[in-house]
Design an enzyme around this catalytic site. Structure first.
Site, PDB file in Angstrom:
ATOM      1  N   GLY A 103       0.837  -1.198   0.000  1.00  0.00           N
ATOM      2  CA  GLY A 103       0.000   0.000   0.000  1.00  0.00           C
ATOM      3  C   GLY A 103       0.867   1.241   0.000  1.00  0.00           C
ATOM      4  O   GLY A 103       2.057   1.169   0.288  1.00  0.00           O
ATOM      5  N   CYS A 130       5.320  -6.193   1.489  1.00  0.00           N
ATOM      6  CA  CYS A 130       5.743  -4.805   1.414  1.00  0.00           C
ATOM      7  C   CYS A 130       5.134  -3.981   2.573  1.00  0.00           C
ATOM      8  O   CYS A 130       5.503  -4.177   3.715  1.00  0.00           O
ATOM      9  CB  CYS A 130       5.369  -4.249   0.044  1.00  0.00           C
ATOM     10  N   TYR A 131       4.168  -3.108   2.301  1.00  0.00           N
ATOM     11  CA  TYR A 131       3.554  -2.351   3.403  1.00  0.00           C
ATOM     12  C   TYR A 131       2.979  -3.320   4.443  1.00  0.00           C
ATOM     13  O   TYR A 131       3.070  -3.077   5.657  1.00  0.00           O
ATOM     14  CB  TYR A 131       2.456  -1.427   2.864  1.00  0.00           C
ATOM     15  N   HIS A 217       7.454  -7.802  -4.050  1.00  0.00           N
ATOM     16  CA  HIS A 217       6.121  -8.191  -4.538  1.00  0.00           C
ATOM     17  C   HIS A 217       6.164  -9.557  -5.240  1.00  0.00           C
ATOM     18  O   HIS A 217       6.653  -9.647  -6.367  1.00  0.00           O
ATOM     19  CB  HIS A 217       5.592  -7.122  -5.504  1.00  0.00           C
ATOM     20  N   GLU A 219       3.643 -11.145  -6.388  1.00  0.00           N
ATOM     21  CA  GLU A 219       2.523 -11.307  -7.311  1.00  0.00           C
ATOM     22  C   GLU A 219       2.816 -10.823  -8.726  1.00  0.00           C
ATOM     23  O   GLU A 219       2.086 -11.134  -9.653  1.00  0.00           O
ATOM     24  CB  GLU A 219       1.275 -10.595  -6.748  1.00  0.00           C
ATOM     25  N   ASP A 275     -19.195 -12.165 -21.005  1.00  0.00           N
ATOM     26  CA  ASP A 275     -19.800 -12.197 -19.671  1.00  0.00           C
ATOM     27  C   ASP A 275     -21.299 -12.486 -19.724  1.00  0.00           C
ATOM     28  O   ASP A 275     -21.798 -13.357 -19.009  1.00  0.00           O
ATOM     29  CB  ASP A 275     -19.562 -10.874 -18.931  1.00  0.00           C
ATOM     30  N   LYS A 417     -11.937 -12.229 -15.313  1.00  0.00           N
ATOM     31  CA  LYS A 417     -12.312 -12.452 -16.717  1.00  0.00           C
ATOM     32  C   LYS A 417     -11.808 -13.806 -17.248  1.00  0.00           C
ATOM     33  O   LYS A 417     -12.542 -14.523 -17.927  1.00  0.00           O
ATOM     34  CB  LYS A 417     -11.712 -11.322 -17.565  1.00  0.00           C
TER      35      LYS A 417
END
Ligand code: XMP
Length: 561
Positions: A103, A130-131, A217, A219, A275, A417
């Site tokens: 963050g 991280c944060y 990070h 991710e 969708d 998605k």
């Protein structure tokens, strides 16, 4: 300092009681205003398999949705929730562990967001990123100080404690992606450094009892072993089983839709996009003829689009479809309008009117199905992210009949998605439908610059048809996020045979993207571009020049209007 309530990572005795039951979360939201009228809508969300979950508490990093995606890719259900979510909302999800996200804040700033005490008292494993790592450090009695220089970008992590479960299967040194200013000055009691980089002695920390912190990070793709680290946390530390599969999701959704709808009736706005197609198919699988789809042709669709959609859903899948050709109404209202926002507003409003009229004709309706996806849900509930400036108003199809109280049925509201495409595949939808590129609700109106006329729409359709044909022949369709033609309002001089021409300038747009938030122009082969340009100029009356759009997003947007 917060007290930890844990013995070891998998110690069950300290857990706040959770339930294995799958809960249906209920929400009450007023539907977003689209156009003028504001309908009243009650919403009861339909959730998917939730037997075990990893909870990501959101501290506002731009990468947060990616964390949730990575966990889901590892076949464990994951939700991204505001960092101050009360335990009562989390318990029903049956959490197996927490991830505290990155963050923009600084933990030593006044009113810095912190983790609720249940994170530490629950005894569940925690991974701070991280944060999130600095939050753990501060709350458990360590010290965080502003770093002398900001560390941003690539770094190499060296593992010092190779037997940590977090590092199973990792080489001793591996690249990681850093983005932080503050540093840990003093570790909390019981914590040790498990890995370091050149600038961060505490690149990874742990307390030996299931609480970890990562300074980088995991991710993002720039941390190539990040997915393994997350998987190790999920499986080896949290002890997850991995029951989040598309097959399970489909079966449980069908069951849930049946329970929720009972013998009620459902309407759905079918657009032919991924969708709405998947929503319709899933609900049809669950309740058959209790579902009626309304397909409004606004006259702004691509060539053959309406026929193709009707063929698949009406003929092949045997759904109840109300087809309404409202071309004249839409084009009449668009006469003389050149402003992009005005076009969008008119199309949104008109859609609601037509949809409402058709819905009334159907008679008693109890539910409105919508293809809301997880990123839309996150956008509307995120506690940290600040409202961003309005770039374009998006009028998604799915207008709501005014003055009718309908319960929303949103079976995809927990999916990304790419997961929606997998559900479509699982349900047996044709490949070309499942992998369809996104198409905007306002359709060709926002690709026809200036006034939208029948003549310009026909020119655009012809050029676009050629483009798509060539893209598909070159087997590039699935690699591109979107590819389409734009008919500009510019005319230029050309020469054909012995004649001077004065025709429209058509633009070709092809982009790659993961999520449409950012996009890059596709490096289409020159030969392909040459074929597209030749064919358009030779086969489409009214176009005598073709250009290729080589701008990325940002600073441009994908659509031209
Ligand atoms: P932009 O042009 O903002 O588009 O980069 C991002 C993505 O959104 C699609 N788009 C829309 N989709 N209704 C929609 O359903 C809209 O009004 C709309 N406007 C843009 C666009 O095609 C791209 O995929």
């Amino acid at each position: 300092m917060v007290k930890k309530g844990r013995k070891s990572p998998q110690d069950e005795s300290h857990r706040i009681s959770t339930t294995d039951d799958i809960e249906v979360s209920t929400y009450l939201e007023i539907a977003k205003e689209i156009g003028g009228e504001q309908p009243t809508v009650t919403e009861e969300a339909v959730s998917g398999a939730k037997r075990e979950a990893i909870i990501v508490l959101d501290f506002g990093s731009q990468y947060n949705l990616l964390i949730a995606r990575r966990v889901r890719e590892s076949q464990v259900y994951c939700e991204l929730l505001p960092h101050d979510t009360p335990w009562e909302k989390i318990a029903p999800l049956n959490p197996r562990g927490f991830i505290l996200s990155g963050g923009p804040a600084s933990v030593y700033a006044q009113n810095a967001p912190l983790a609720p005490s249940y994170v530490y008292e629950s005894g569940l494993p925690v991974l701070g990123i991280c944060y999130g790592m600095q939050v753990i450090t501060k709350q458990l009695g360590g010290q965080v100080k502003p770093g002398t220089k900001r560390e941003y970008g690539h770094a190499v992590m060296h593992i010092s404690q190779v037997d940590s479960p977090l590092f199973a299967g990792l080489p001793e040194s591996t690249p990681v992606w850093m983005s932080h200013g503050d540093k840990i000055d003093e570790l909390p009691p019981d914590f040790v450094s498990l890995a370091y980089t050149e600038n961060s002695p505490n690149a990874v920390i742990g307390d030996g009892k299931g609480i970890f912190g990562l300074q980088f990070h995991p991710e993002v793709v720039h941390t190539p072993e990040g997915k393994t680290i997350l998987k190790n946390f999920i499986y080896r530390v949290c002890g997850c089983q991995g029951n989040w599969t598309i097959g399970n999701f489909v079966n449980e959704s069908i069951q849930r839709i049946r329970e929720q709808v009972g013998d009620g009736s459902v309407i759905n706005a079918l657009s032919g996009g991924v969708d709405s197609s998947v929503v319709a198919t899933l609900i049809h699988r669950a309740i058959g003829d209790q579902l009626t789809c309304i397909f409004v042709n606004n006259g702004l669709l691509r060539r053959e689009e309406a026929d193709r959609t009707l063929k698949v859903f009406k003929n092949n899948l045997g759904m109840n479809i109300v087809y309404k050709d409202a071309t004249d109404r839409f084009l009449d209202r668009l006469k003389g309008v050149v402003d992009p926002e005005e076009k969008r507003k008119i199309i949104g409003e008109e859609f609601i009117r037509v949809f409402e009229e058709e819905a009334k004709r159907i008679g008693k309706v109890d539910f409105l199905a919508q293809g809301t996806l997880y990123p839309d849900v996150i956008e509307s509930v995120s506690s940290v992210s600040t409202a961003s400036a309005k770039i374009k108003s998006h009028h998604n199809v799915g207008g709501l009949p005014a003055k009718m109280v309908l319960t929303l049925l949103e079976p995809l509201r927990y999916l990304f998605k790419d997961e929606v495409r997998l559900v479509g595949k699982e349900l047996g939808l044709p490949e070309e439908m499942v992998w369809r590129q996104p198409f905007p609700g306002p359709g060709l109106a926002i690709r026809c610059i200036g006034e939208v006329t029948r003549e310009k729409l026909e020119i655009l359709r012809s050029a676009d048809f050629i483009l798509m044909n060539e893209i598909k022949k070159a087997k590039m369709y699935n690699q591109l996020w979107q590819s389409f033609c734009v008919l500009t309002d510019v005319r230029s001089v050309g020469v054909m045979g012995d004649y001077r021409t004065y025709g429209y300038l058509a633009a070709v747009r092809a982009v790659t993207s993961d999520d449409a938030m950012t996009a890059d122009w596709a490096r289409l082969p020159y030969d392909l571009l040459a074929r597209i340009s030749n064919r358009i100029v030779n086969e489409v009356d009214g176009v005598n020049r073709v250009v290729y759009d080589i701008t990325s997003k940002p600073p441009s947007t994908i659509e031209w209007e």
